[in-house]
Design a protein around this motif. Sequence first.
Motif, short mmCIF file in Angstrom:
data_model
loop_
_atom_site.label_atom_id
_atom_site.label_comp_id
_atom_site.label_asym_id
_atom_site.label_seq_id
_atom_site.Cartn_x
_atom_site.Cartn_y
_atom_site.Cartn_z
N GLY A 155 8.92 31.90 0.90
CA GLY A 155 9.66 32.33 2.08
C GLY A 155 10.69 31.34 2.57
N ILE A 156 11.26 30.56 1.65
CA ILE A 156 12.31 29.61 2.02
C ILE A 156 13.61 30.40 2.23
CG2 ILE A 156 13.60 27.59 1.22
CD1 ILE A 156 10.72 26.93 1.68
N LYS B 218 10.17 38.61 4.99
CA LYS B 218 9.12 38.22 5.94
C LYS B 218 9.68 38.22 7.37
CE LYS B 218 5.75 35.58 3.34
NZ LYS B 218 6.41 35.31 2.05
N PHE B 219 10.90 37.72 7.49
CA PHE B 219 11.52 37.68 8.83
C PHE B 219 11.62 39.09 9.40
CE2 PHE B 219 14.48 37.24 12.17
CZ PHE B 219 14.53 35.92 12.53
N TRP C 28 6.34 41.92 15.62
CA TRP C 28 6.29 41.29 16.95
C TRP C 28 6.81 42.26 18.00
CZ3 TRP C 28 4.53 36.27 17.99
CH2 TRP C 28 4.66 35.88 19.33
N ALA D 215 2.02 28.55 0.81
CA ALA D 215 3.11 27.75 0.24
C ALA D 215 2.55 26.66 -0.65
CB ALA D 215 3.95 27.14 1.36
N VAL E 76 1.17 38.47 13.58
CA VAL E 76 2.32 37.68 13.15
C VAL E 76 1.94 36.21 13.06
CG1 VAL E 76 4.62 36.92 13.78
CG2 VAL E 76 4.00 39.31 14.04
N ILE E 77 1.20 35.73 14.06
CA ILE E 77 0.84 34.31 14.04
C ILE E 77 -0.07 34.00 12.86
CG2 ILE E 77 -0.41 32.53 15.31
CD1 ILE E 77 0.83 33.73 17.85
N PHE F 50 12.32 35.07 2.43
CA PHE F 50 12.56 34.75 3.83
C PHE F 50 13.00 35.98 4.62
CE2 PHE F 50 15.75 33.60 7.07
CZ PHE F 50 14.89 33.02 7.98
N SER G 221 0.96 31.90 5.63
CA SER G 221 2.00 31.65 4.63
C SER G 221 2.27 30.16 4.46
CB SER G 221 3.28 32.42 4.93
OG SER G 221 3.74 32.13 6.21
N VAL G 222 1.86 29.35 5.44
CA VAL G 222 1.91 27.90 5.20
C VAL G 222 0.89 27.53 4.14
CG1 VAL G 222 1.64 25.63 6.20
CG2 VAL G 222 2.63 27.45 7.55
N LEU H 286 7.54 26.93 10.54
CA LEU H 286 7.07 28.31 10.75
C LEU H 286 6.66 28.54 12.20
CD1 LEU H 286 5.37 28.92 7.35
CD2 LEU H 286 7.42 29.97 8.24
N PHE I 168 11.14 34.25 16.87
CA PHE I 168 10.79 35.69 16.98
C PHE I 168 10.70 36.09 18.45
CE2 PHE I 168 8.36 35.76 12.76
CZ PHE I 168 9.47 36.23 12.11
N PHE J 15 7.98 40.53 10.08
CA PHE J 15 7.28 39.92 11.20
C PHE J 15 7.99 40.18 12.52
CE2 PHE J 15 5.06 36.60 8.34
CZ PHE J 15 4.05 37.50 8.10
N SER J 16 9.33 40.19 12.50
CA SER J 16 9.97 40.40 13.80
C SER J 16 9.79 41.85 14.25
CB SER J 16 11.44 39.97 13.80
OG SER J 16 12.16 40.67 12.85
N VAL K 260 2.05 34.00 9.75
CA VAL K 260 2.87 32.80 9.58
C VAL K 260 2.01 31.62 9.14
CG1 VAL K 260 4.12 31.09 10.92
CG2 VAL K 260 4.73 33.48 11.12
N LEU K 261 0.84 31.46 9.79
CA LEU K 261 -0.02 30.33 9.42
C LEU K 261 -0.51 30.47 7.99
CD1 LEU K 261 -2.00 29.73 12.72
CD2 LEU K 261 -0.09 28.45 11.79
#
Lengths: 490, 509
Positions: free
Chosen positions: B409-410, B419-420, B427, B446, B435-436, B416, B442-443, A172, A179, B423-424, B439-440
């Motif tokens: 989000g695989i 989210k892509f 951004w 998971a 966004v950061i 995926f 979502s880890v 990620l 991005f 987030f993009s 992303v964190l």
Amino acid sequence: MNAVLLAVLIVPVLGILAVAAGAWAGNRRLGAVLGTVFAGVGLFAAVALGFDHSGRPWTRITEEWVPQLKLSFDIGVDGVSYPLVLLSAFLTFLCCLYTAWKGTERGDALIALLLATNVGMLGVFVSYNLVLFFVFFEIVLLPMFAIIAGWGGPARRRAAVKFALYTLLGSLLLLVGIFVIVTQAGTGDILALTESGGGGLSRGTQLLAFTLLALGLAIKAPLWPLHSWLPDAHTEAPTVGSVILAGVLLKMGTYGLIRVAVGVAPEGARQAAPTLAVLAVVAILVAGLVCLAQTELKRLIAYSSVGHMGFVLLGIATLTQAGLTAALIGNVAHGLITGLLFFLAGSVKDRAHTGELARLGGLREVAPGLSGMLGFAAIASLGLPGLAGFWGEAFAVYAAIQRDQTLWTVLAVLAAIGAALAAAYLLRMLRLVTHGPPGEAVAGMSGTGLRAVEVTSFVPLAAGALVVGLLPFVVQAPIGEAVSGILQAI
Amino acid sequence: MNDIQLPAIDYAALLPMLIVFGAACVGILVEAFAPRGWRFVIQVSLTIGGLVAGLVAIIVNRDLEITTIGGAVTVDGPGLFLQGAIIILGIVSLGLIAERRLERGGPFVAEAAHAANSDGDKRQEREPGATEVFPLTLFAIAGMMLFCVSGDLLTMFVALEVFSLPLYLLCGLARRRRLISQEAALKYFLLGAFASAFFLYGVALLYGYAGTVSLTGIREGVLQSEQSGILLAAGLALLAIGLLFKAAAVPFHVWTPDVYQGAPTPVTALMAACTKAAAFGGLLRVFNVAFETTAWDWQPVLATVAILTMVVGSILAVAQTDIKRLLAYSSVANAGYLLVGVVSLNGAVGSSLFYLIAYGFSVLGAFAMVTLVRDSEGEATHLSRWAGLGKGSPLFSALFTFLMLGFAGIPLTSGFTSKFALFSSAWDSDQSVLVIVGVLSSVVLAFPYLKVVVLLWLNPPGEETPTVSVPSMLTRAVIFAGVAVTFVLGVAPSFLLDIVADAGPFLAK
């Protein structure tokens, strides 16, 4: 040629379907054999790709996929990726063969997962699109997780979850880096970005992008201090899992650093290179010291991987022709040698039912064939000239000295000391495992001779280590030109 | 005597809502007059027919861009897309609501108001066939549709109540575990009533500030008004509380796990998919139309809420031991991701819409599968009961694993791509911190999904592992739709990304 390239990716998928068909027909044995055959065909296709010395991709397929996300199906091979494509197909075939022949429990499912991992790894190596690279990078995670969790040792579940979460965190971070690049440069084409020296991104953006990409990839590589998932995963994984993990999976990180991080954000790479080099040298030294104190065979080999990958990272950090070439040769050499070491460790553990160094010993007397192979692999791993391990490590150090600055010279000296440490811990391992009076676990071993399945899996790897060691230009020739293409931008 | 001037009404623009409201009213008449034995068939066909007709009307209207009934309704690209999304997700969730094979007489009782465990309540637990749920669902869906195209805050408030009241009631109708179901209904009602009050108070303050309740009027009022800015800030804050409550954003999320757990699972699915779409439709419209010009003032606050929502939602999801609560907290975290889209304003409207569809289908599929795991007590939702299901029911476990991977989000799942895309575009709109954090978090998020996967496949089955029931075609269709859309949007999202891009910005004239 394009058809062959597609075949390299599709044949393993067909293999998975064949395994599924076998399971559906109730004949799991047949499924395992079919899966192995498809792995072999995949290897054949990878060999058939051939190579030239132009430094340009000699095969490339470009198809739009999801333009809104800058995702296109853009794949190809060049000198940087080709050795790794071969390595991946080769090791996967050996692992499938080993599994099918040995009659591992639920072997057909394991083979299907190995093939799935292979698809992801090959995809990573052939992607010329940033988002596609990420997609394949993530695909590898799941089958590997399942391999560790399904066939691993006693603490497998914890190791598998740790592996998955670490890797997910890494990927990620990589995603955020992507991005940055994709939104600022407006394209995901890696080659175009490399040629334009980072798509015209500013210094600050490039540094940010490189840091994110490198962090994500460094977890995979792994770079100290982000390596702590590796010993657990390698130790708990089944033999073939460890072979693939060490042999190919780690290379996704280092390959990604060269292709994606350095290639796409060269200016950022230049600024971050000293930090990367310092961490790489710390990795070499720390891994060497930790290995000296290890008491378990697979764990020792796992930690030694951290050290060897440290040399690869040092080579990358120099950002010179010699350094990057050394890194890529080191990648291949480590894949062959550590793959062999993990196979051997698996055989030792199968027979002695323990990997504790204290309970092993005297293998030389009881199982001379096995201990001979182990000795060969250990010596290759410590970097004896004439074997594969030598070139990557020696030239990484050479490239660092070539930079001719105090910092780099100090790092080169420290890395050389690290190489000596590697010799020390590998010889210590040999003394504990092969020499001395037979330990309790070794004395009670059954089936001491090398089995046919073992000979067929070990010999190609040993031969590969010898060939790369004696004729390094076999690997170096296709790499050299392609590397200079990446370096032009810096 | 002065004639009251009636505002011009564009019936074509209102047609989708009129159809669904009409079908709901007919549904009530059916309850009153149709013979008991026929009601189920009539209601199901009426409901689905009404929704499909509404969908057709929306498709016919697809290029419409108009403000009608004196500014009360604004039909525009995003509004129509949201209406369509709500109807489609509504049709799919109806498959769960109409399921009759898993539980004799369906998952609902007739009367929510019987005291739990009283004689009357026990009697109705055994009686088959409460069909009141169908008109209630239709009213809720119609309310949500109106909510997404409201042109002024009063219409929005009315729509909010129209879709909330049936939902409060639906939550209390579970056939099994009546007490917890009624508790959920009461909790949702009380907190929801509070939120509505906040909303209304906010409307009043904003009226005081801008002299109008229309969204475009407030947009202009912001530039011209001579009133104190405090009125604007306080009004906006109160309004936002009402909206964020429905969206389940932290710190207004506390009802979510209890209500998701207690409500009948089909209703939970409806809330997770459709209510989420409606709530974010409202949030996106309010912030993009009325308050876009004051973005500097509220963006930091809403960004903080988004960060809190993502972080708290994902961390609390880790600790859950009940699958419905786990999905509830995951829905909170997903609300956080969607809030990132709201904060990013116009740049992220398209990807937020895409996210709502992708998440809606995945969550419908997941809740549909939750209804299948049963023992003699009804659904077995405690995670420990799910251990080792992979051994006996590999197909079920494989599909559920796929949905979990989608949530995580695989790649090759809609989780995926959505989210892509989100987030993009965030951004791109300079929301890099969000966004950061996203992303964190979502880890972290998971981990619980992975935990469920490990549980399904690797844990040994417990002593009384529940069985995976075989449902009727309806639930099967829902599961198929959920899994198929999760896959298709993961592999070939281009067509939907084009549609949301074509939907364009909200109409702000």
